[in-house]
Design a protein around this motif. Structure first.
Motif, short mmCIF file in Angstrom:
data_model
loop_
_atom_site.label_atom_id
_atom_site.label_comp_id
_atom_site.label_asym_id
_atom_site.label_seq_id
_atom_site.Cartn_x
_atom_site.Cartn_y
_atom_site.Cartn_z
N PRO A 88 8.16 2.79 -28.71
CA PRO A 88 9.35 2.03 -28.31
C PRO A 88 10.64 2.65 -28.83
CG PRO A 88 7.65 0.58 -29.20
CD PRO A 88 7.20 1.99 -29.47
N ARG A 89 10.54 3.50 -29.86
CA ARG A 89 11.73 4.17 -30.40
C ARG A 89 11.94 5.55 -29.76
NH1 ARG A 89 9.69 3.95 -36.40
NH2 ARG A 89 7.88 4.66 -35.20
N SER A 90 11.31 5.75 -28.62
CA SER A 90 11.45 7.01 -27.89
C SER A 90 12.91 7.38 -27.68
CB SER A 90 10.77 6.88 -26.52
OG SER A 90 11.22 7.86 -25.62
N PRO A 91 13.23 8.69 -27.65
CA PRO A 91 14.60 9.10 -27.33
C PRO A 91 15.05 8.64 -25.95
CG PRO A 91 13.33 10.95 -28.22
CD PRO A 91 12.36 9.84 -27.96
N GLN A 92 14.09 8.28 -25.09
CA GLN A 92 14.41 7.81 -23.74
C GLN A 92 13.66 6.51 -23.46
OE1 GLN A 92 13.43 11.24 -21.37
NE2 GLN A 92 14.93 12.51 -22.40
N PRO A 93 14.03 5.42 -24.16
CA PRO A 93 13.27 4.17 -24.06
C PRO A 93 13.27 3.57 -22.66
CG PRO A 93 15.33 3.82 -25.24
CD PRO A 93 15.17 5.30 -25.10
N GLY A 118 0.77 -1.23 0.00
CA GLY A 118 0.00 0.00 0.00
C GLY A 118 0.80 1.28 0.00
N ALA A 119 2.13 1.18 0.12
CA ALA A 119 2.95 2.38 0.06
C ALA A 119 2.88 2.98 -1.34
CB ALA A 119 4.40 2.06 0.42
N ALA A 120 3.21 4.27 -1.43
CA ALA A 120 3.12 4.97 -2.72
C ALA A 120 4.49 5.03 -3.40
CB ALA A 120 2.60 6.38 -2.52
N PHE A 121 4.47 5.02 -4.73
CA PHE A 121 5.70 5.18 -5.51
C PHE A 121 5.39 6.12 -6.66
CE2 PHE A 121 9.33 4.65 -8.10
CZ PHE A 121 10.32 4.02 -7.36
N LEU A 122 6.07 7.28 -6.70
CA LEU A 122 5.89 8.26 -7.77
C LEU A 122 7.10 8.20 -8.68
CD1 LEU A 122 3.80 9.22 -5.67
CD2 LEU A 122 4.31 11.56 -6.37
N TYR A 123 6.84 7.91 -9.96
CA TYR A 123 7.91 7.75 -10.94
C TYR A 123 7.90 8.91 -11.93
CZ TYR A 123 10.74 5.70 -14.66
OH TYR A 123 11.71 5.47 -15.61
N THR A 124 9.05 9.53 -12.10
CA THR A 124 9.18 10.67 -13.00
C THR A 124 9.49 10.21 -14.42
OG1 THR A 124 10.04 11.97 -11.16
CG2 THR A 124 10.34 12.87 -13.37
N SER A 125 8.57 10.46 -15.33
CA SER A 125 8.78 10.13 -16.73
C SER A 125 8.72 11.41 -17.56
CB SER A 125 7.75 9.10 -17.20
OG SER A 125 8.06 8.58 -18.47
N THR A 126 8.48 11.28 -18.83
CA THR A 126 8.59 12.40 -19.76
C THR A 126 7.61 12.26 -20.91
OG1 THR A 126 10.07 13.37 -21.44
CG2 THR A 126 10.49 11.10 -20.83
N GLY A 127 7.19 13.39 -21.45
CA GLY A 127 6.35 13.38 -22.64
C GLY A 127 7.06 12.82 -23.86
N LEU A 128 8.38 12.66 -23.77
CA LEU A 128 9.13 12.11 -24.90
C LEU A 128 8.89 10.62 -25.10
CD1 LEU A 128 12.55 13.96 -24.54
CD2 LEU A 128 10.72 14.42 -26.19
N VAL A 129 8.13 9.98 -24.21
CA VAL A 129 7.80 8.57 -24.44
C VAL A 129 6.73 8.43 -25.52
CG1 VAL A 129 8.41 7.89 -22.08
CG2 VAL A 129 6.03 8.47 -22.61
N TYR A 130 6.02 9.51 -25.83
CA TYR A 130 5.03 9.46 -26.90
C TYR A 130 5.72 9.61 -28.26
CZ TYR A 130 1.54 10.37 -23.24
OH TYR A 130 0.76 10.30 -22.12
N PRO A 131 5.10 9.11 -29.32
CA PRO A 131 5.65 9.34 -30.65
C PRO A 131 5.47 10.79 -31.07
CG PRO A 131 3.53 8.27 -30.83
CD PRO A 131 3.85 8.31 -29.35
N ASP A 132 6.19 11.19 -32.08
CA ASP A 132 5.99 12.51 -32.67
C ASP A 132 4.66 12.50 -33.40
OD1 ASP A 132 6.09 14.93 -33.94
OD2 ASP A 132 7.94 14.54 -35.04
N THR A 133 3.72 13.27 -32.89
CA THR A 133 2.37 13.29 -33.49
C THR A 133 2.16 14.46 -34.44
OG1 THR A 133 1.50 14.50 -31.58
CG2 THR A 133 1.39 12.08 -31.51
N ARG A 134 3.24 15.19 -34.73
CA ARG A 134 3.16 16.33 -35.66
C ARG A 134 2.15 17.38 -35.21
NH1 ARG A 134 7.85 15.67 -38.43
NH2 ARG A 134 8.03 13.53 -39.19
N GLY A 135 2.07 17.57 -33.89
CA GLY A 135 1.21 18.62 -33.36
C GLY A 135 -0.12 18.17 -32.82
N ALA A 136 -0.48 16.89 -33.02
CA ALA A 136 -1.73 16.38 -32.45
C ALA A 136 -1.55 16.16 -30.95
CB ALA A 136 -2.13 15.07 -33.13
#
Length: 312
Positions: free
Chosen positions: A126-131, A98-116
């Motif tokens: 999976p080809r994220s700059p930070q896999p 029941g303990a909490a764990f907060l993990y810091t990630s990044t929007g760079l895990v998403y693909p390049d959506t060309r502005g969407a």
């Protein structure tokens, strides 16, 4: 709560530590050097000497905690994925039910959506700059005995920090020019470091196990405007370069700087009552902490009242 945090001597982690202490939590902070120990103790946290490779220290810190906040990362270490995997396993295994764990990630895990715009239901790339961040997210969310939450942050700014913005400002000051790629219309989401830290505190106050949330303010800022603001602050000139020139100048970073996957943060607002209120990225660059830090560096009296930058 008793909270064990990694990365508290760094940019994001230091500000998160401030907010957690302000909320009345007891904070124990991993500190891998004497300088880091001095930094976290100055914030008001208790130092636990060690780094991400010191698995016994991580286990001990997590075993005595109600929550773990993981912000430590070294993007320049080629072995960071393996280091983080072992570190996460040690902390997760040591946490009680029941303990909490907060993990810091990044929007760079998403693909390049060309502005969407992307929300948390959008598949990661999976080809994220930070896999390794994708693997870390899954490791935390798959640990069924803890209340795991993943925070995917946009470009973090404020308090004159942020590796990207500091790098652009350094280049502008040293070379007199700073570049954007192509027409620079690709838009980025961003989040002020104090707003981001407030989200961590809100997540701990209103747990939602197994949750992923985006963290970004409402603005979508074209890269050209970011670079032009940097140039204005540094007294330099913003110039356009071709993708080929950018690849030669910047290496793999060039591909990152042409991305555009703006973040929808409605889920963080809905679940945790999060409401970013800090000045915008462009305001911070041109008249806020970055402008003040630049003035201080140049000996202008305006810099005398500049706040600390929150870095370790």
């Amino acid at each position: 709560m008793r909270i064990f945090i990694t990365g508290a001597s760094g940019y994001v982690g230091g500000v998160v530590t401030e907010h957690l202490l302000r909320a009345g939590h007891e904070v124990v902070a991993l500190a891998r050097s004497d300088r880091a120990r001095e930094r976290v103790e100055a914030l008001g946290a208790k130092a636990a000497p060690g780094g991400l490779r010191d698995l016994d220290v991580l286990r001990a810190g997590a075993a005595g905690a109600d929550a773990v906040v993981h912000t430590a990362v070294d993007y320049f270490d080629a072995g960071m994925g393996d280091i983080e995997h072992d570190a996460l396993r040690s902390m997760l295994d040591a946490l009680t039910e029941g303990a909490a764990f907060l993990y810091t990630s990044t929007g760079l895990v998403y693909p390049d959506t060309r502005g969407a715009t992307v929300d948390e239901e959008h598949p990661v790339d999976p080809r994220s700059p930070q896999p390794f961040k994708i693997l870390g997210e899954r490791q935390v969310l798959d640990a069924g005995h803890v209340a795991g939450t993943v925070i995917r942050a946009g470009l973090v700014y404020g308090r004159a920090g942020s590796g990207l913005l500091e790098g652009l400002l350094t280049t502008a000051r040293q070379q007199g020019t700073v570049a954007y790629i192509g027409d620079g219309t690709n838009e980025w989401s961003s989040v002020h470091v104090d707003d981001l830290a407030a989200l961590y505190a809100a997540v701990l106050a209103h747990r939602s196990p197994g949750t992923v949330v985006n963290a970004a303010g409402p603005e979508r800022t074209p890269m050209r405007r970011i670079v032009e603001a940097v140039a204005t602050t540094a007294g330099a000139r913003a110039v356009s370069v071709t993708p080929e020139q950018a690849a030669e100048m910047m290496g793999p970073a060039a591909a990152v700087l042409t991305r555009s996957s703006p973040l929808d943060s409605a889920k963080a607002r809905r679940l945790f009552g999060w409401n970013p209120t800090s000045p915008s990225l462009l305001d911070e660059l041109t008249s806020g902490s970055y402008a003040q830090a630049t003035a201080l560096r140049q000996g202008d009296p305006i810099g005398d009242s500049s706040p600390g930058d929150g870095r370790g």
